[in-house]
Design a protein around this motif. Sequence first.
Motif, PDB file in Angstrom:
ATOM      1  N   GLY A 286       5.449 -16.276   7.578  1.00  0.00           N
ATOM      2  CA  GLY A 286       6.669 -17.026   7.263  1.00  0.00           C
ATOM      3  C   GLY A 286       7.172 -17.802   8.464  1.00  0.00           C
ATOM      4  N   LEU A 287       8.252 -18.543   8.261  1.00  0.00           N
ATOM      5  CA  LEU A 287       8.775 -19.424   9.298  1.00  0.00           C
ATOM      6  C   LEU A 287      10.096 -18.876   9.835  1.00  0.00           C
ATOM      7  N   ALA A 288      10.287 -19.014  11.154  1.00  0.00           N
ATOM      8  CA  ALA A 288      11.544 -18.566  11.756  1.00  0.00           C
ATOM      9  C   ALA A 288      12.672 -19.523  11.400  1.00  0.00           C
ATOM     10  N   GLY A 289      12.358 -20.787  11.278  1.00  0.00           N
ATOM     11  CA  GLY A 289      13.333 -21.827  10.966  1.00  0.00           C
ATOM     12  C   GLY A 289      12.610 -23.154  11.023  1.00  0.00           C
ATOM     13  N   VAL A 290      13.310 -24.221  10.669  1.00  0.00           N
ATOM     14  CA  VAL A 290      12.693 -25.548  10.681  1.00  0.00           C
ATOM     15  C   VAL A 290      13.659 -26.536  11.336  1.00  0.00           C
TER      16      VAL A 290
END
Length: 515
Positions: A286-290
């Motif tokens: 998953g992604l920490a943020g964008v």
Amino acid sequence: MEPGYLENFIQSIWDGIGGIEGKCLVVGGDGRFFNKQAVQIILKMAAASGAARVIVGQEGLLSTPAASHLIRLNEADGGVILSASHNPGGPDGDFGVKFNTANGGPAPAPVTEAIYQASATLSEYHILDAPDLDLTPLGPQRLGEMVVEVVDPVADYAALMEEIYDFQAIRALFSSGFRVTFDAMHAVTGPYAHEILVNRLGAPAASLRNATPLPDFGGGHPDPNPVWAHELMSQMMASEAPDFGAASDGDGDRNMILGRGIYVTPSDSLAVIAANAQLTPGYSAGLAGVARSMPTSSALDRVAEKRGLDCYATPTGWKFFGNLLDAGRATLCGEESAGTGSDHIREKDGLWAVLMWLNILAVRQQSVAEIMRSHWQEFGRNYYSRHDYEDLDAEAAAELIDEVRQKLDKLAGAPLGPLTVSAAEDFSYADPVDGSVTTQQGFQINFAEDARLVLRLSGTGTSGATLRVYMERFVAGPDGLDSDPQDALADVVIACEALTALRQRFGRDAPDVMT
Ligand code: ZN
């Protein structure tokens, strides 16, 4: 090319970063005219100032993303990258010197300011009196007391891509009859694309266009957009088009993505990547943020909202993403100007984006057009276009900017043409990591009708100013997802004219460039 000019520039870098005694640097460039000579000068100047080691790409070649990766991989103290990105090369073309810091990213403002200060008081430069090195054989050699390590410009970068993506899945996609075409625009990504797409992933060699780097990029602009990559565009819009088309720029950090009969805007590409990155091994957690630059469309924000991700809007310029990536607040970031990247390095990365799309296509087993359609169905569509007005009278352009700035405070609630302003601001950015504040980064005008207008002045110089007008309008769907973007944005164009009267003011019927 003027004697002493590059030397003064380089000495200012050495002085501005506190000297390079005992340090390790990475050096390379995109192969444009003067790259070879510049690399030799920089090596001799590094040796004269006591650097311990310089890692240099074979023949002086390194793409910008590969250089960023080498700095990080070797824990170097920084790097000098020679490029003018997507601008033309040749004796009368452009050339550039970039300094990247130990995190692999472009020098932030305090560093460039220190370099500038050093340039203002520079009284001498140091250079070793030595013959040019042969940068063909790989491996270490000596230049004075300094070690020069000549490396394959592609190998470490290709290995990194193989770690991030499922090469087996992409190879299977290619062998199933899926056809790909990649345009290197006679620039640095030719050898990278050959090694990765052809040698490692099994695409036919004929899949590559313009894959031999040339000092003048074959006379064109190595700028991956529908204007400069028009041959690729027309190939992809034809009935017998390949399944996937892509291009990269002079130094390999920008990208253009196409499917059969469809051009994917950089803003949409960023949103699709954010929505699908978890399908690839490198981002499966998953992604920490964008993060996106402010003028980039808010298609990314729609994905972030649905997926519960933090989403940051920064000023234009990749360096603003560095802190967010370093602090682990963002994993992915991108700009409307065809730059997309992640925390795997600290630059935008053209081939990384191409491989991301290929990995997603291999997993989803859908066409590019099908992926775009289902993305818009799920998140809605942000129609988006940038209109550039070039070579404007600089004084008149500055006047226009002043006038708009005066009006900004009173705009909220007011009609502009057929639209109603909901908020207007002169964009400023407070970096959430180091607290630094950057002001006057462009006007952002939001409309009650789910539309947005952004105005930025750039490129003030001898040949005049460029005004960039960014327009966006959101349609939730399921209807209205198939309009022509220029039609969908017609009201925003009218609102822009109501605010600026710019076409009338400068006697222009239409923008010079529309992307
Ligand atoms: Zn570039």
